[in-house]
Design a protein around this motif. Structure first.
Motif, PDB file in Angstrom:
ATOM      1  N   VAL A 100     -14.354 -18.845 -23.919  1.00 57.30           N
ATOM      2  CA  VAL A 100     -15.579 -18.068 -23.916  1.00 57.30           C
ATOM      3  C   VAL A 100     -15.320 -16.767 -23.170  1.00 57.30           C
ATOM      4  O   VAL A 100     -14.768 -16.764 -22.061  1.00 57.30           O
ATOM      5  N   THR A 101     -15.695 -15.653 -23.783  1.00 55.23           N
ATOM      6  CA  THR A 101     -15.377 -14.329 -23.252  1.00 55.23           C
ATOM      7  C   THR A 101     -16.651 -13.533 -23.042  1.00 55.23           C
ATOM      8  O   THR A 101     -17.512 -13.480 -23.921  1.00 55.23           O
ATOM      9  N   TYR A 102     -16.771 -12.918 -21.881  1.00 55.95           N
ATOM     10  CA  TYR A 102     -17.860 -11.981 -21.622  1.00 55.95           C
ATOM     11  C   TYR A 102     -17.638 -10.745 -22.481  1.00 55.95           C
ATOM     12  O   TYR A 102     -16.505 -10.299 -22.671  1.00 55.95           O
ATOM     13  N   CYS A 103     -18.717 -10.165 -22.999  1.00 52.63           N
ATOM     14  CA  CYS A 103     -18.575  -9.133 -24.034  1.00 52.63           C
ATOM     15  C   CYS A 103     -17.808  -7.896 -23.573  1.00 52.63           C
ATOM     16  O   CYS A 103     -17.220  -7.203 -24.402  1.00 52.63           O
ATOM     17  N   VAL A 104     -17.802  -7.581 -22.280  1.00 50.05           N
ATOM     18  CA  VAL A 104     -17.023  -6.428 -21.811  1.00 50.05           C
ATOM     19  C   VAL A 104     -15.893  -6.863 -20.877  1.00 50.05           C
ATOM     20  O   VAL A 104     -15.334  -6.047 -20.142  1.00 50.05           O
ATOM     21  N   ALA A 105     -15.534  -8.139 -20.919  1.00 49.42           N
ATOM     22  CA  ALA A 105     -14.457  -8.632 -20.058  1.00 49.42           C
ATOM     23  C   ALA A 105     -13.122  -8.004 -20.427  1.00 49.42           C
ATOM     24  O   ALA A 105     -12.813  -7.827 -21.605  1.00 49.42           O
ATOM     25  N   ASP A 106     -12.331  -7.691 -19.417  1.00 48.09           N
ATOM     26  CA  ASP A 106     -10.981  -7.165 -19.626  1.00 48.09           C
ATOM     27  C   ASP A 106     -10.137  -7.538 -18.410  1.00 48.09           C
ATOM     28  O   ASP A 106     -10.209  -6.883 -17.357  1.00 48.09           O
ATOM     29  N   PRO A 107      -9.331  -8.590 -18.504  1.00 48.74           N
ATOM     30  CA  PRO A 107      -8.547  -9.038 -17.349  1.00 48.74           C
ATOM     31  C   PRO A 107      -7.493  -8.035 -16.898  1.00 48.74           C
ATOM     32  O   PRO A 107      -6.933  -8.179 -15.803  1.00 48.74           O
ATOM     33  N   GLU A 108      -7.238  -7.019 -17.735  1.00 45.57           N
ATOM     34  CA  GLU A 108      -6.260  -5.996 -17.350  1.00 45.57           C
ATOM     35  C   GLU A 108      -6.860  -4.929 -16.425  1.00 45.57           C
ATOM     36  O   GLU A 108      -6.131  -4.081 -15.915  1.00 45.57           O
ATOM     37  N   GLN A 109      -8.160  -4.964 -16.238  1.00 54.32           N
ATOM     38  CA  GLN A 109      -8.833  -3.921 -15.458  1.00 54.32           C
ATOM     39  C   GLN A 109      -9.451  -4.499 -14.183  1.00 54.32           C
ATOM     40  O   GLN A 109      -9.477  -5.713 -13.975  1.00 54.32           O
ATOM     41  N   HIS A 110      -9.955  -3.582 -13.347  1.00 52.98           N
ATOM     42  CA  HIS A 110     -10.600  -3.963 -12.091  1.00 52.98           C
ATOM     43  C   HIS A 110     -11.899  -3.178 -11.941  1.00 52.98           C
ATOM     44  O   HIS A 110     -12.049  -2.077 -12.496  1.00 52.98           O
ATOM     45  N   VAL A 111     -12.818  -3.734 -11.154  1.00 53.63           N
ATOM     46  CA  VAL A 111     -14.023  -3.003 -10.780  1.00 53.63           C
ATOM     47  C   VAL A 111     -13.712  -2.199  -9.524  1.00 53.63           C
ATOM     48  O   VAL A 111     -13.152  -2.726  -8.560  1.00 53.63           O
ATOM     49  N   ARG A 121     -14.351  -9.544  -8.330  1.00 53.42           N
ATOM     50  CA  ARG A 121     -15.031  -9.077  -9.542  1.00 53.42           C
ATOM     51  C   ARG A 121     -14.083  -9.192 -10.728  1.00 53.42           C
ATOM     52  O   ARG A 121     -12.907  -8.827 -10.644  1.00 53.42           O
ATOM     53  N   SER A 122     -14.582  -9.668 -11.836  1.00 52.39           N
ATOM     54  CA  SER A 122     -13.787  -9.708 -13.060  1.00 52.39           C
ATOM     55  C   SER A 122     -13.747  -8.314 -13.676  1.00 52.39           C
ATOM     56  O   SER A 122     -14.749  -7.599 -13.687  1.00 52.39           O
ATOM     57  N   GLY A 123     -12.596  -7.940 -14.198  1.00 50.34           N
ATOM     58  CA  GLY A 123     -12.447  -6.625 -14.795  1.00 50.34           C
ATOM     59  C   GLY A 123     -13.258  -6.476 -16.060  1.00 50.34           C
ATOM     60  O   GLY A 123     -13.482  -7.443 -16.803  1.00 50.34           O
ATOM     61  N   VAL A 124     -13.707  -5.264 -16.313  1.00 51.14           N
ATOM     62  CA  VAL A 124     -14.519  -4.973 -17.505  1.00 51.14           C
ATOM     63  C   VAL A 124     -14.069  -3.653 -18.116  1.00 51.14           C
ATOM     64  O   VAL A 124     -13.532  -2.780 -17.438  1.00 51.14           O
ATOM     65  N   SER A 125     -14.329  -3.518 -19.428  1.00 47.93           N
ATOM     66  CA  SER A 125     -13.989  -2.294 -20.148  1.00 47.93           C
ATOM     67  C   SER A 125     -14.565  -2.405 -21.557  1.00 47.93           C
ATOM     68  O   SER A 125     -15.077  -3.461 -21.939  1.00 47.93           O
ATOM     69  N   PRO A 126     -14.430  -1.362 -22.382  1.00 52.14           N
ATOM     70  CA  PRO A 126     -14.869  -1.438 -23.773  1.00 52.14           C
ATOM     71  C   PRO A 126     -13.812  -2.010 -24.715  1.00 52.14           C
ATOM     72  O   PRO A 126     -13.888  -1.797 -25.930  1.00 52.14           O
ATOM     73  N   VAL A 127     -12.848  -2.746 -24.217  1.00 47.26           N
ATOM     74  CA  VAL A 127     -11.741  -3.221 -25.046  1.00 47.26           C
ATOM     75  C   VAL A 127     -12.225  -4.090 -26.212  1.00 47.26           C
ATOM     76  O   VAL A 127     -11.592  -4.117 -27.287  1.00 47.26           O
ATOM     77  N   ASN A 128     -13.341  -4.799 -26.043  1.00 47.05           N
ATOM     78  CA  ASN A 128     -13.842  -5.667 -27.116  1.00 47.05           C
ATOM     79  C   ASN A 128     -14.714  -4.933 -28.125  1.00 47.05           C
ATOM     80  O   ASN A 128     -15.098  -5.513 -29.147  1.00 47.05           O
ATOM     81  N   LEU A 129     -15.030  -3.671 -27.853  1.00 44.87           N
ATOM     82  CA  LEU A 129     -15.860  -2.873 -28.760  1.00 44.87           C
ATOM     83  C   LEU A 129     -14.970  -2.269 -29.840  1.00 44.87           C
ATOM     84  O   LEU A 129     -14.025  -1.536 -29.542  1.00 44.87           O
ATOM     85  N   LEU A 130     -15.256  -2.541 -31.105  1.00 45.83           N
ATOM     86  CA  LEU A 130     -14.347  -2.208 -32.193  1.00 45.83           C
ATOM     87  C   LEU A 130     -14.707  -0.943 -32.957  1.00 45.83           C
ATOM     88  O   LEU A 130     -13.975  -0.559 -33.870  1.00 45.83           O
ATOM     89  N   THR A 131     -15.823  -0.313 -32.628  1.00 49.78           N
ATOM     90  CA  THR A 131     -16.259   0.882 -33.343  1.00 49.78           C
ATOM     91  C   THR A 131     -16.511   2.015 -32.357  1.00 49.78           C
ATOM     92  O   THR A 131     -16.842   1.779 -31.192  1.00 49.78           O
ATOM     93  N   PRO A 132     -16.361   3.262 -32.795  1.00 48.69           N
ATOM     94  CA  PRO A 132     -16.571   4.391 -31.892  1.00 48.69           C
ATOM     95  C   PRO A 132     -18.053   4.631 -31.614  1.00 48.69           C
ATOM     96  O   PRO A 132     -18.909   4.395 -32.475  1.00 48.69           O
ATOM     97  N   THR A 133     -18.342   5.112 -30.431  1.00 50.75           N
ATOM     98  CA  THR A 133     -19.688   5.537 -30.080  1.00 50.75           C
ATOM     99  C   THR A 133     -19.869   7.012 -30.417  1.00 50.75           C
ATOM    100  O   THR A 133     -18.895   7.723 -30.720  1.00 50.75           O
TER     101      THR A 133
END
Length: 524
Positions: A100-111, A121-133
């Motif tokens: 199970v993955t949090y939608c903005v989880a990214d273990p490669e990053q840090h808060v 703190r668990s790392g977060v980023s837009p890595v799971n977002l697949l389309t451009p804003t």
């Protein structure tokens, strides 16, 4: 991978007008359309401006299932449904990692906070977002454009900003300050450090949260206080003591559930606009703002509570001051747009009082009922293994060897439960044409999908013993306001039904960005 395959900038018709110097997009978390309508006559600030000065789309909907914070925010500034953004829930079961993955989880990053990496703190980023804003598209065309995002939650700020933003910041409830992700910066930028030092959250919240108006006003316009089903704070109602002794951590968390958290985020937004000189040169800039207090307040006390009414009155004033400041700075060279990530269901106890068929259904009851049906059919079908597995307590997946006919039989049996409206099978989506199946199709991204989706009857609330929530395919969760204020948006009330996927192409058109990957269309 972030895909710009459909992004070109050759449309000469977009060059005929000058883009605004600044676009301000505001998402009010859990802002159902009715909250804007219900108290219309009592607004004097920003909400009044929506009625009088905006192009206001009254019948706007998130026309997808999973009306949650993550999916909703992923739609607002991508113009794509969650089946393309990949954000299928606040959490999702990732089939590759089998976790199970949090939608903005990214273990490669840090808060990152003022003192560097925030431990624990668990790392977060837009890595799971697949389309451009829209911000990503803006940076692709104008690399010198500035794109910022600030929010009360990490997922709302990150999913509106995308990958190319110059800065993304959110309020951390444990320390009472703005933080960021190492995806965007290896250290907290100096101007945000200055904001944290010069603008502590305590500056925006009083010692006690009291009603803005006399109690009789709330008794007349909202439901009675201390209502059954509310998740009471300290077993009481107004006034709420926010600052008590030296327990600053408790205050930092409690204030996020008050109107003053939104005041703080708007002040941070104004600070970023000023300190980073947004809108001060010939290239357009963008800031997205996530106001999260409505969601926290709604979950706790319900949308028609006296707390929610007080919040709407205060937020109206805060937004009015913010709009006035922006217009004074930029005049006609700014576009302000507002919407929400989802709505919310009123408290079941309140709905029953109004004559609705509404119930609270414990999540464990749903699981036990479904698994009991599956066990019965396993024996009938003669399978060695269970028909379905429940991954991480949330996600229904079929085991190998369960035929389509058997899946349909299971779905039909589950639909006999008195709280189920419909069961949608992932393998049958291409053959299904009903609205609910279309809503599910729009959140079905196979690597992060379930095999079976349970859709509950209207006003049946699952997994909340107190307070309320959202996430259904029903109107109260899907309908949200959409409003645009700016010189290219003639003030008018639009009754046509529109989609939240239309926001991004509308803003892209204003910014002269020609992109073919939107699910929505530019609104007239």
């Amino acid at each position: 991978m972030l895909c710009f395959a459909g992004c070109t900038f050759q449309d000469k018709s977009l060059e005929q007008a000058t883009p605004p110097k600044l676009v301000v997009f505001i998402s009010i978390d859990q802002w159902h359309q009715d909250l804007l309508e219900r108290y219309k006559d009592h607004y004097t600030g920003g909400f009044k401006a929506i009625w009088q000065q905006s192009r206001f789309y009254r019948n706007a909907f998130h026309d997808h299932a999973a009306t949650l914070t993550g999916p909703g925010h992923s739609v607002l500034l991508t113009g794509a449904f969650p089946n393309k953004t990949g954000i299928t829930g606040n959490y999702f079961y990732d089939h590759e990692s089998q976790q199970v993955t949090y939608c903005v989880a990214d273990p490669e990053q840090h808060v990152i906070g003022v003192d560097g990496v925030l431990e624990g703190r668990s790392g977060v980023s837009p890595v799971n977002l697949l389309t451009p804003t829209v911000g990503d598209l803006l940076k692709a065309r104008y690399p010198q454009s500035k794109v910022y995002s600030v929010s009360g939650k990490d997922r709302s700020g990150i999913l509106m900003a995308g990958r190319k933003a110059d800065g993304v910041f959110w309020y951390d409830k444990s320390i009472g300050q703005l933080v960021t992700s190492s995806f965007y910066a290896q250290k907290l930028p100096g101007f945000i450090q200055n904001f944290n030092q010069q603008h502590p959250i305590q500056q925006y919240a009083p010692d006690t949260w009291r009603r803005l108006k006399p109690a009789s006003f709330y008794d007349r316009l909202a439901r009675k206080d201390l209502f059954d089903g509310e998740r009471l704070i300290d077993n009481k109602n107004f006034p709420y003591r926010l600052k008590s002794g030296a327990d600053t951590r408790s205050f930092h968390s409690m204030v996020s559930r008050t109107p003053f958290a939104d005041r703080y985020i708007l002040e941070a937004s104004q600070y970023i606009i000023n300190s980073q000189q947004l809108g001060q040169d010939e290239t357009p800039d963008l800031i997205s703002i996530g106001l999260s207090a409505t969601d926290y307040i709604g979950h706790t006390w319900g949308p028609y509570s006296q707390e929610a009414l007080d919040h709407m009155l205060r937020l109206d004033r805060y937004l009015g001051d913010f709009f006035d400041s922006i217009k004074q700075q930029f005049g006609d060279d700014v576009v302000i747009a507002l919407s929400a990530d989802h709505g919310v269901q009123p408290l079941p106890e309140y709905l029953v009082q109004q004559g609705r068929d509404s119930k609270r259904i414990p999540k464990q009851r749903v699981i036990d009922d479904v698994m009991a049906i599956a066990d019965k059919l396993q024996q009938e079908f003669g399978h060695d293994k269970p028909l379905i597995e429940l991954k991480a307590g949330h996600y229904f997946l079929f085991n190998d060897g369960v035929s389509m006919k058997q899946r349909r039989r299971l779905a039909k049996e589950i639909e006999q439960l008195d709280y189920i409206q419909q069961v949608v099978l992932a393998d049958a989506l291409s053959q299904s044409e009903d609205n609910n199946s279309r809503y599910v199709q729009r959140v079905f991204y196979k690597p992060r999908a379930q095999d079976m989706y349970l859709l509950f009857k209207p006003y049946y609330l699952v997994n909340r013993s107190l307070g309320t929530t959202h996430g259904s395919v029903h109107q109260y969760d899907q309908q949200v306001p959409i409003a645009f204020i700016g010189k290219s948006f003639q003030p008018t009330l639009v009754e046509d039904k529109v989609s939240t996927t239309d926001i991004a192409p509308t803003l892209a058109k204003a910014l002269q960005l020609n992109y073919q990957g939107f699910d929505g269309k530019a609104l007239p």
